[in-house]
Write an enzyme that holds these catalytic residues in place. Structure first.
Site, PDB file in Angstrom:
ATOM      1  CB  CYS A  77      -0.868   0.049   1.248  1.00 25.52           C
ATOM      2  SG  CYS A  77      -1.913  -1.383   1.441  1.00 25.52           S
ATOM      3  NE  ARG A 131       4.816   1.819  -0.997  1.00 26.29           N
ATOM      4  CZ  ARG A 131       5.711   1.828  -0.013  1.00 26.29           C
ATOM      5  NH1 ARG A 131       6.879   2.373  -0.204  1.00 26.29           N
ATOM      6  NH2 ARG A 131       5.428   1.315   1.158  1.00 26.29           N
ATOM      7  CD1 TRP A 140      -0.027  -5.764  -3.613  1.00 27.52           C
ATOM      8  CD2 TRP A 140       0.078  -6.599  -1.540  1.00 27.52           C
ATOM      9  NE1 TRP A 140       0.532  -7.013  -3.689  1.00 27.52           N
ATOM     10  CE2 TRP A 140       0.607  -7.546  -2.443  1.00 27.52           C
ATOM     11  CE3 TRP A 140       0.032  -6.918  -0.180  1.00 27.52           C
ATOM     12  CZ2 TRP A 140       1.093  -8.786  -2.037  1.00 27.52           C
ATOM     13  CZ3 TRP A 140       0.522  -8.148   0.230  1.00 27.52           C
ATOM     14  CH2 TRP A 140       1.051  -9.068  -0.693  1.00 27.52           C
ATOM     15  CG  ASN A 179       1.530   0.608   4.162  1.00 27.20           C
ATOM     16  OD1 ASN A 179       1.308  -0.601   4.121  1.00 27.20           O
ATOM     17  ND2 ASN A 179       2.713   1.135   3.883  1.00 27.20           N
ATOM     18  N   GLY A 180      -0.419  -1.256   6.300  1.00 24.75           N
ATOM     19  CA  GLY A 180      -0.027  -2.098   7.427  1.00 24.75           C
ATOM     20  C   GLY A 180      -1.137  -3.085   7.755  1.00 24.75           C
ATOM     21  CD  GLU A 215      17.583 -12.587  -8.207  1.00 21.84           C
ATOM     22  OE1 GLU A 215      17.049 -13.134  -7.219  1.00 21.84           O
ATOM     23  OE2 GLU A 215      17.189 -11.493  -8.651  1.00 21.84           O
ATOM     24  CE  LYS A 271      14.217 -10.673 -10.455  1.00 22.48           C
ATOM     25  NZ  LYS A 271      14.875 -10.515  -9.223  1.00 22.48           N
ATOM     26  CD  GLU A 281      10.595 -11.480  -8.498  1.00 20.39           C
ATOM     27  OE1 GLU A 281      10.478 -10.948  -7.394  1.00 20.39           O
ATOM     28  OE2 GLU A 281      11.589 -11.268  -9.240  1.00 20.39           O
ATOM     29  CG  HIS A 297      20.092 -37.015  -5.773  1.00 19.35           C
ATOM     30  ND1 HIS A 297      20.372 -38.333  -5.485  1.00 19.35           N
ATOM     31  CD2 HIS A 297      21.293 -36.405  -5.889  1.00 19.35           C
ATOM     32  CE1 HIS A 297      21.676 -38.502  -5.415  1.00 19.35           C
ATOM     33  NE2 HIS A 297      22.268 -37.340  -5.661  1.00 19.35           N
ATOM     34  CE  LYS A 330      11.813  -2.507  -5.846  1.00 18.55           C
ATOM     35  NZ  LYS A 330      12.594  -3.583  -6.483  1.00 18.55           N
TER      36      LYS A 330
HETATM   37  C1  G6P Z   1       9.613  -8.160  -2.381  1.00 21.44           C
HETATM   38  C2  G6P Z   1      10.130  -7.696  -3.737  1.00 21.44           C
HETATM   39  C3  G6P Z   1      11.432  -8.422  -4.068  1.00 21.44           C
HETATM   40  C4  G6P Z   1      12.439  -8.226  -2.947  1.00 21.44           C
HETATM   41  C5  G6P Z   1      11.870  -8.649  -1.593  1.00 21.44           C
HETATM   42  C6  G6P Z   1      12.780  -8.227  -0.454  1.00 21.44           C
HETATM   43  O1  G6P Z   1       9.204  -9.484  -2.474  1.00 21.44           O
HETATM   44  O2  G6P Z   1       9.180  -7.953  -4.749  1.00 21.44           O
HETATM   45  O3  G6P Z   1      11.964  -7.902  -5.278  1.00 21.44           O
HETATM   46  O4  G6P Z   1      13.585  -8.965  -3.229  1.00 21.44           O
HETATM   47  O5  G6P Z   1      10.606  -8.016  -1.365  1.00 21.44           O
HETATM   48  O6  G6P Z   1      12.825  -6.829  -0.435  1.00 21.44           O
HETATM   49  P1  G6P Z   1      13.964  -5.971   0.230  1.00 21.44           P
HETATM   50  O7  G6P Z   1      13.524  -4.540   0.034  1.00 21.44           O
HETATM   51  O8  G6P Z   1      14.012  -6.349   1.679  1.00 21.44           O
HETATM   52  O9  G6P Z   1      15.229  -6.281  -0.475  1.00 21.44           O
END
Ligand code: G6P
Length: 611
Positions: free
Chosen positions: A2, A27, A72, A96-97, A484, A488, A491, A507, A606
């Site tokens: 949010c 965000r 969100w 927010n929260g 990673e 990606k 996501e 395995h 985000k």
């Molecule tokens: C969310 C974002 C990711 C990020 C993660 C941790 O899931 O979508 O891209 O890696 O949070 O965020 P931070 O700000 O703690 O690196």
């Protein structure tokens, strides 16, 4: 997650609120809304979907006081009735929260006759404040008293049409800052979830602390603690340039951020590049003493940030000889663990506000682990403020939800930490130190060369678009890079992807391999290359299609079912930083072919400021 924007001004604030929300879109959100104090009372507009829709629906609305929100969903589905602001009588609230005691509050307030029209926890805040106003008519005091009843995390902004011209904001656990009047530029005071929303009106930012509450009018800002005691909070002049959050010539923020990596790394490593030796002081004044006594390291992080930690573990143990563990923050915070006061806690976070990482850090401190280091991209964030040592990555604002430049700059910071630890433990000769500094200095150039592979990767991306699954393989320090790469792809292209250490293939995951399951492999020219090649043969023998990212000199060849791409140069220990880049580009181009919303992938946020 949010986003909040609030404004009290002597001019029309609707364009400021809308522009602020646009800046917070990155965000992650599913609905948006705003409320202003109009001549006849609260005027509210809410919509499911993009801020652009809210903008057209609110065209023509004019006011000098208002609040706005991108939501969100946590409690209740994304819908107009659940979108913020929530209204109770004369007041409107954005939040927010997560309010953990909202069910108790809801029961109490329902018994008092308040009617709930949404499924959110936020609506209970609105009714609670309205109920408090009955005995305490001043809005600032009423919000202050109401906040004392809230359990959980919140950043809120409140307006009351019977008390026009003011906005009350408060924070406990969720990010919130104020943007205060800039002489000659802005004629008002503002609040938002992050600075990027307010750069349009001011660079003067005031970071609220947990337990702060503020009253904003067009000409004044008053801040107190929740118990009413006054506090002064310093004004920071934001160094963020408005251009840093512009898209420029790029199609997406993610694309821009991938291509900004040479510059982001150069900025992050500036502190190292100019000198002949690496000093602990890079991590803060107390670093030399604090790090000298460290006997092991525990890295805490979430998402992409955890992958930089997993990579660094290989460096820290191999080069500095320091035992290192990495733990997902949401697991660590609820696990009964054995505390070690000599262990260094490293909290890695792009945003510095991730709720689980922050809670894990606090949990470690509560266990008596007082040696703490933040590796973070936001200097004023909660995680940085709560750690003794810090390394600020200078990646610049990262807007795309899928993290790219934050990741590579975190890796650079962790490599610097490795060198400092190695030096303190007598494991780094002056010659090695000079040679690593040289490699760090040239890293941006090396990254630039890898970016030139984009056209070849685009061709590969076409072949992925109709796939439903993909397997990523790596060995050693390239296994976290494979993780990673898989993250990606998941996501932003919504293709199910998993990463495995290549030796683990036989395995289990080998059972999945067939012509429909592309296997992406990272094949640097290191001592594990021959072993990896055997693993790749296993895939080939099952009719699997291989996509191999090799080094210039990796002894591996194109053949039936094997697509090969060579990185321009092998970069020794720092090679993981180069090898992740083609994986970022691959997921970006697969997402483009699939037509997904690259910068705002469905269901993701985000900055995850709730648990
Ligand atoms: C969310 C974002 C990711 C990020 C993660 C941790 O899931 O979508 O891209 O890696 O949070 O965020 P931070 O700000 O703690 O690196």
């Amino acid at each position: 997650m949010c986003g909040i924007v609030a404004a009290a001004s002597s001019n029309n604030i609707v364009p400021v609120l809308v522009e602020g929300l646009k800046r917070l879109e990155y965000r992650g959100y599913d609905s948006a809304g705003l409320a202003v104090i109009g001549s006849a009372g609260i005027e509210r507009v809410r919509s499911v979907g993009r801020v652009a829709e809210l903008e057209s629906e609110s065209a023509g609305t004019q006011a000098i006081t208002g609040i706005a929100h991108t939501r969100w969903a946590t409690h209740g589905i994304p819908s107009e009735r659940n979108a913020h602001p929530h209204v109770s009588g004369s007041i409107a609230v954005v939040h927010n929260g997560i309010i953990e005691n909202y069910e108790t509050l809801r029961r109490e307030l329902t018994a008092q006759g308040y009617v709930f029209t949404s499924d959110t926890d936020t609506e209970s805040i609105a009714h609670l404040i309205q109920a408090t106003l009955k005995t305490e008519p001043d809005l600032f005091k009423a919000v202050r008293i109401a906040c004392q009843r809230l359990v959980g995390a919140y950043a809120i902004a409140v307006i009351d049409h019977t008390q026009p011209g003011k906005v009350i904001v408060a924070r406990e656990g969720s990010p919130l800052l104020l943007g205060v009047s800039e002489p000659g530029k802005s004629t008002g005071n503002y609040a938002a979830s992050d600075a990027s929303a307010l750069l349009q009106v001011t660079r003067n930012m005031v970071y609220l602390e947990n337990g702060d509450i503020a009253e904003l009018t067009a000409s004044k800002v008053k801040i107190t603690r929740l118990d009413g005691s006054p506090v002064e909070r310093a004004i920071h002049v934001s160094e963020l340039s408005a251009a840093a959050v512009e898209l420029g010539n790029y199609q997406h923020y993610m694309q821009k951020e991938i291509f900004e990596q040479p510059e982001a790394l150069a900025n992050t490593l500036e502190i190292v590049g100019g000198s002949k030796s690496i000093q602990p002081g890079i991590f803060g004044a107390e670093a030399a003493n604090l790090l000298a006594d460290v006997d092991s390291i525990l890295i805490l992080a979430c998402g992409t940030s955890s992958h930089s930690g997993y990579t660094a573990r290989y460096w820290l143990e191999a080069l500095a000889g320091v035992p290192c563990n990495v733990e997902i923050a949401s697991e660590y915070r609820y696990r009964t663990s054995v505390a070690n006061p000599r262990q260094l806690i490293v909290a890695i976070s792009q945003s510095g506000e991730t709720a689980d990482t922050l809670a894990a850090l606090r949990h470690a401190k509560a266990l008596g682990q007082s040696k703490t280091l933040a590796i973070c991209n936001v200097p004023e964030s909660a995680i940085v403020r709560e750690c003794t040592l810090r390394f600020i990555t200078r990646a610049g604002p990262e807007i795309g939800v899928a993290s790219t430049k934050a990741f590579t700059t975190q890796l650079a910071a962790l490599f610097v930490l490795t060198l400092v630890m190695a030096k303190l433990r007598g494991k780094l000769s002056a010659e090695q130190e000079a040679s690593y500094i040289n490699e760090l200095r040239h890293l941006p150039v090396a990254v630039n060369k890898v970016l030139s592979l984009e056209n070849e990767i685009k061709t590969w991306a076409q072949r992925f678009a109709d796939k439903h699954h993909a397997l990523f393989l790596g060995r050693g320090m390239y296994y976290p890079i494979a993780m990673e790469g898989a993250l990606k792809l998941k996501e932003i292209s919504y293709i199910h992807a998993e990463a495995y250490p290549a030796g683990e293939l036989k395995h289990g995951p080998l059972a999945l391999v067939d012509a429909d399951m592309p296997v992406i492999s990272i094949a640097p020219n290191d001592r594990l290359l021959d072993k990896l090649k055997s693993n790749l043969k296993e895939v080939q023998a099952r009719g699997g299609e291989l996509y191999v990212f090799a080094d210039q000199d990796s002894e591996i060849a194109d053949s039936e079912g094997v697509h090969l791409l060579r990185l321009p140069e092998h970069y020794g220990q720092l090679s993981p930083i180069l090898h992740v880049i083609p994986l970022q580009l691959l997921s970006y181009h697969v997402a483009l072919v699939k037509g997904t919303d690259v910068d705002k992938p469905r269901n993701l946020a985000k900055s995850v400021t709730v648990e």
